[in-house]
Design a protein around this motif. Structure first.
Motif, short mmCIF file in Angstrom:
data_model
loop_
_atom_site.label_atom_id
_atom_site.label_comp_id
_atom_site.label_asym_id
_atom_site.label_seq_id
_atom_site.Cartn_x
_atom_site.Cartn_y
_atom_site.Cartn_z
N GLY A 63 93.73 50.93 -7.97
CA GLY A 63 93.37 49.73 -7.22
C GLY A 63 94.64 49.06 -6.73
N VAL A 64 94.70 48.75 -5.45
CA VAL A 64 95.90 48.14 -4.88
C VAL A 64 95.61 46.77 -4.27
N GLY A 65 94.39 46.32 -4.37
CA GLY A 65 94.01 45.03 -3.84
C GLY A 65 92.53 44.82 -4.04
N ASP A 66 92.05 43.70 -3.53
CA ASP A 66 90.64 43.40 -3.65
C ASP A 66 89.84 44.38 -2.80
N ASN A 67 89.06 45.25 -3.44
CA ASN A 67 88.25 46.27 -2.78
C ASN A 67 89.07 47.30 -2.03
N LEU A 68 90.34 47.48 -2.42
CA LEU A 68 91.22 48.50 -1.82
C LEU A 68 91.70 49.44 -2.90
N PHE A 97 91.62 53.47 0.82
CA PHE A 97 90.18 53.38 1.02
C PHE A 97 89.70 51.96 0.75
N GLY A 98 88.87 51.46 1.65
CA GLY A 98 88.21 50.18 1.44
C GLY A 98 86.83 50.43 0.87
N VAL A 99 86.45 49.63 -0.12
CA VAL A 99 85.19 49.82 -0.82
C VAL A 99 84.41 48.51 -0.78
N ARG A 100 83.10 48.64 -0.47
CA ARG A 100 82.25 47.45 -0.45
C ARG A 100 80.90 47.79 -1.06
N ASN A 101 80.50 47.01 -2.07
CA ASN A 101 79.16 47.09 -2.67
C ASN A 101 78.83 48.47 -3.22
N VAL A 102 79.82 49.15 -3.78
CA VAL A 102 79.59 50.46 -4.39
C VAL A 102 79.57 50.28 -5.90
N PRO A 103 78.52 50.76 -6.58
CA PRO A 103 78.46 50.63 -8.04
C PRO A 103 79.66 51.32 -8.70
N ASP A 104 80.15 50.71 -9.76
CA ASP A 104 81.34 51.24 -10.44
C ASP A 104 81.16 52.69 -10.89
N ASP A 105 79.94 53.07 -11.29
CA ASP A 105 79.73 54.44 -11.76
C ASP A 105 79.81 55.47 -10.63
N GLN A 106 79.82 55.01 -9.39
CA GLN A 106 79.94 55.92 -8.25
C GLN A 106 81.37 56.03 -7.72
N LEU A 107 82.27 55.16 -8.20
CA LEU A 107 83.64 55.18 -7.70
C LEU A 107 84.41 56.40 -8.18
N GLN A 108 84.33 56.73 -9.46
CA GLN A 108 85.08 57.87 -9.97
C GLN A 108 84.70 59.18 -9.27
N PRO A 109 83.40 59.49 -9.10
CA PRO A 109 83.08 60.72 -8.37
C PRO A 109 83.64 60.73 -6.95
N PHE A 110 83.64 59.58 -6.31
CA PHE A 110 84.19 59.53 -4.95
C PHE A 110 85.70 59.76 -4.98
N PHE A 111 86.40 59.04 -5.86
CA PHE A 111 87.87 59.11 -5.87
C PHE A 111 88.40 60.45 -6.37
N LEU A 112 87.66 61.15 -7.21
CA LEU A 112 88.15 62.41 -7.76
C LEU A 112 87.56 63.65 -7.09
N ALA A 113 86.56 63.49 -6.25
CA ALA A 113 85.96 64.66 -5.59
C ALA A 113 85.95 64.51 -4.07
#
Length: 170
Positions: A63-68, A97-113
């Protein structure tokens, strides 16, 4: 006459700031760090043996910023001949990557795959260009199945935690 039910697939736009649908967008991508070494030049260009390629990669998300979030694909390549090392590449290729309204449990699959899948073709081109600019034939890295690797990692973690279902009977 039967009741008609319609689903509006194009809802009216909401006022600015009221959109609550999940979204992830690539803001920027860039070479964060790049090193190329040709320690045995010019002798390396006389070697006749085929090089042994060692390719390692790693993925980091921060994480590098609010929703970044910054996703970094680290690629290390070493080409060794019987006579010595031909070249070494250390590349950190990143995407913001900018992220908005994404559940926390979906962030890891996105960031690692998914994010590495998006970034990899560009990092692959950087590696090929650097190797070519170093005086060698371009190195085209094989495609990587980041989703499959992520699923293997999830399965391995589940097995370590004892969540894996037993197979067979003893």
């Amino acid at each position: 006459m039967a009741d008609e039910t319609s689903i509006d697939i194009n809802p009216a736009p909401q006022a600015n700031g009221e959109d609550t649908s999940p979204a992830i967008g690539l803001i920027s991508q860039y070479v964060k760090d790049l090193s190329f070494e040709n320690p045995n030049a010019p002798a390396v260009f006389q070697w006749q043996s085929a090089p042994q390629m060692d390719v390692q990669f790693n993925i980091a998300a921060d994480g590098v910023g609010d929703n970044l979030f910054e996703v970094t694909l680290k690629i290390d390549v070493t080409a060794k001949h019987d006579e010595g090392t031909a070249f070494v590449i250390d590349l950190k290729y990143a995407g913001l990557f900018g992220v908005r309204n994404v559940p926390d449990d979906q962030l890891q699959p996105f960031f690692l795959a998914e994010a590495p899948r998006i970034l990899f073709p560009f990092a692959r081109r950087v590696v090929a260009d650097v190797v070519r600019d170093g005086g060698f034939q371009p190195l085209l890295l094989d495609p990587i199945d980041f989703h499959g690797l992520f699923m293997q990692q999830v399965q391995a973690q589940a097995e370590q935690a004892g969540d894996a279902a037993p197979v067979g009977q003893a």
